[in-house]
Design an enzyme around this catalytic site. Structure first.
Site, PDB file in Angstrom:
ATOM      1  N   CYS A  85       0.823  -1.221   0.000  1.00 59.08           N
ATOM      2  CA  CYS A  85       0.000   0.000   0.000  1.00 59.08           C
ATOM      3  C   CYS A  85       0.852   1.263   0.000  1.00 59.08           C
ATOM      4  O   CYS A  85       0.334   2.363  -0.159  1.00 59.08           O
ATOM      5  CB  CYS A  85      -0.943  -0.003   1.202  1.00 59.08           C
ATOM      6  SG  CYS A  85      -1.608  -1.634   1.546  1.00 59.08           S
ATOM      7  N   LYS A 335     -10.165   6.149   3.865  1.00 58.17           N
ATOM      8  CA  LYS A 335     -11.479   5.692   4.318  1.00 58.17           C
ATOM      9  C   LYS A 335     -12.600   6.114   3.377  1.00 58.17           C
ATOM     10  O   LYS A 335     -13.489   5.324   3.074  1.00 58.17           O
ATOM     11  CB  LYS A 335     -11.745   6.247   5.735  1.00 58.17           C
ATOM     12  CG  LYS A 335     -13.126   5.984   6.267  1.00 58.17           C
ATOM     13  CD  LYS A 335     -13.332   4.506   6.533  1.00 58.17           C
ATOM     14  CE  LYS A 335     -14.800   4.094   6.550  1.00 58.17           C
ATOM     15  NZ  LYS A 335     -15.325   3.866   5.190  1.00 58.17           N
ATOM     16  N   HIS A 339      -9.050   3.932  -1.726  1.00 59.78           N
ATOM     17  CA  HIS A 339      -7.690   3.399  -1.590  1.00 59.78           C
ATOM     18  C   HIS A 339      -7.351   2.460  -2.745  1.00 59.78           C
ATOM     19  O   HIS A 339      -7.323   1.245  -2.570  1.00 59.78           O
ATOM     20  CB  HIS A 339      -7.576   2.686  -0.236  1.00 59.78           C
ATOM     21  CG  HIS A 339      -6.222   2.135   0.081  1.00 59.78           C
ATOM     22  ND1 HIS A 339      -5.042   2.709  -0.366  1.00 59.78           N
ATOM     23  CD2 HIS A 339      -5.843   1.042   0.806  1.00 59.78           C
ATOM     24  CE1 HIS A 339      -4.017   1.993   0.079  1.00 59.78           C
ATOM     25  NE2 HIS A 339      -4.471   0.974   0.775  1.00 59.78           N
TER      26      HIS A 339
END
Lengths: 390, 129
Positions: A85, A335, A339
């Site tokens: 990520c 959030k 993402h």
């Protein structure tokens, strides 16, 4: 001093792009950044592109060259960077190092991910969940039935036990980030949620429910970096990268000393503050890696915005909201903005640059901004600090 | 020379034999779990096999409600990190009632046959009182 400036940023909308492939999303973001910087394709001397797993979601490898090819910048050097990520945080850092080394004057960095079904491959929530698990330890975490939300749930349980953090603190972070995303046209979710909705959503991995988890998103982000002394040729608002750091940690949580803090984030942050010659209190605005609500709360503590264990208090007091002492994730964060894993790190830079220029949707007064991009459950963390110098 | 490498394959071969094994560093004495050929604490490459007693305490846990496909039949189930009395920690499924699981629970190693595999797990250790 790094001697690196950011002169252009661009990103696609985050969310579902069912008719687009990875290379097409990438090109859209890259062109926006190039136009923003007012440079031409031939000015780009090297490219670094973050992507976590184009193989899983699109059966496509060799991404650096695909991204150069479809942007029509061949034979320019193009490298794909993978740190889960934190892939584009790491790609950005490669770009910073490439300019700081003196080898290049203008570099393109960015990231891309495609997690929903696209025109070339089908995906669904179960498939995407297993894809995300690739960032954890296959032999000793995935093999024990642990999921990616499960990893952060382990941290949440430990944090609650050690510091008395409540589920409500986590839900308040979800409410804040949804509120910030509501006006952001590039966000995956442009919808406010209530604390009650956030508290009572469907359980995913106790104590984390659906609203504690970021969504799977498609999207891409890009930025143009240049040697700082050349920046004035392109823009009047000069933004320098005054720190660029990265740290690693064990891939499995069970091999760490602490489950309530990320060593990679603490080390990268300490090095970044030292490099920038500033302290945490000098940060005006931060983009932090809230893949799960607990991750944002732990980030407050790891970055020194509050003492260890006081993340819950910080959110209770509204200090990380717009108008607070240190606004965090003004664009909605992972959030609610979404993402697309490989795109996230440079999308944070997009928001910081917009804020420092005074062009943000949820504008706050800011001169120095920090981006905290975490890979996996903390196996990687990159920190970048940006400063408006004119 | 050890008979088995400090490998992932060796760890799971031992699990099949009902043994929870790590590697003990011959230089600094640190016990590495899972087994590693290079000591996590000091970087030494000299090690010997170490068998754990299997006793430990629950350090943290989650209850998985949305499982990977392979574990679908078990959900909801508990996964935790167990700190063994020898000091090392490991991730495993915890056999406990969902409403009785808590940090600090005394646990003992156990194994579970699941889809033709022997899975490492821990169960609650009944108190001796």
């Amino acid at each position: 001093m790094l001697n690196v400036a950011v002169i252009g940023v661009g990103m696609t909308k985050f969310g579902r792009h069912e008719n687009k492939t990875i290379r097409e999303l990438w090109v859209e973001a890259a062109i926006k950044a190039i136009e923003d910087a007012k440079i031409s394709l031939k000015d780009i001397q090297a490219a670094f592109i973050g992507c976590f797993s184009s193989e899983w979601w699109e059966h496509q490898g060799h991404l650096g060259s695909i991204c150069a090819d479809w942007l029509s910048i061949c034979p320019t050097s193009a490298v794909r960077v993978e740190n889960a990520c934190a892939s584009s945080g790491a790609a950005l850092r490669c770009g910073v190092l490439a300019i700081a080394s003196g080898l290049y004057d203008i570099v393109l960095v960015g990231g891309v991910e495609k997690m929903y079904s696209g025109p070339r491959k089908l995906s669904d929530t179960a498939y995407a969940t297993e894809g995300l698990a690739l960032a954890s330890d296959e032999a000793y975490e995935q093999a024990q039935g642990l999921t990616f939300p499960g990893l952060y749930a382990l941290m949440a349980t430990a944090h609650m036990h050690k510091y008395g953090t409540k589920k409500e603190h986590l839900s308040k972070i979800a409410v804040k980030n949804h509120k910030n995303a509501a006006k952001n046209p590039l966000a995956h979710f442009q919808k406010e949620i209530t604390l009650e909705e956030a508290m009572n959503a469907r359980m995913i991995a106790y104590p984390l429910n659906l609203y504690d988890c970021c969504p799977f998103s498609d999207g891409a982000s890009a930025a143009i970096l240049c040697k700082a002394d050349l920046a004035r040729r392109f823009t009047d608002t000069i933004i320098h990268i005054i720190a660029s750091t990265q740290a690693s940690d064990t891939i499995a949580l069970h091999n760490r000393e602490s489950y309530v803090s990320l060593r990679s984030a603490r080390v990268a942050a300490q090095e970044a503050y030292k490099m920038a010659k500033i302290e945490s209190k000098d940060i005006d605005i931060a983009e932090v890696h809230d893949c799960f609500t607990i991750a944002e709360l732990i980030a407050y503590e790891d970055l020194g915005f509050c003492k260890p264990g006081e993340g819950g208090k910080l959110i209770d007091e509204g200090e990380t909201e717009i108008g607070g002492r240190i606004p965090v994730n003004t664009d909605g964060g992972l959030k609610a903005k979404g993402h697309p894993v490989g795109a996230t790190g440079v999308a944070m830079i997009y928001e910081i640059v917009k804020q420092l220029r005074g062009e943000a949707i949820n504008q706050v007064k800011a001169e120095i901004g920090l981006a905290h991009n975490v890979g996996g459950s903390g196996g990687t963390c990159t920190i970048h600090i940006l400063k408006r110098v004119s | 020379m050890q008979e088995r490498d400090a490998s992932i394959q060796s760890f799971y071969e031992f699990i099949k034999e009902g043994k929870l094994m790590g590697t003990k560093c011959l230089k600094c004495g640190y016990i590495n779990l899972p087994p590693r050929p290079i000591c996590q604490a000091c970087g030494s490459k000299d090690w010997e096999w170490f068998q754990f007693s299997g006793k430990g305490k629950l350090e943290t846990y989650t209850i998985i409600h949305v499982p990977p496909a392979k574990f679908k039949d078990l959900a909801p189930y508990i996964v935790g990190i167990v700190k063994l009395i020898e000091g090392s920690s490991i991730t495993a499924i915890i056999k406990s009632k969902l409403d009785e699981v808590k940090i600090g629970l005394d646990l003992i190693v156990d194994y579970m046959e699941y889809k033709g595999e022997k899975l490492l797990c821990f169960k609650v250790e009944e108190s001796q009182s």
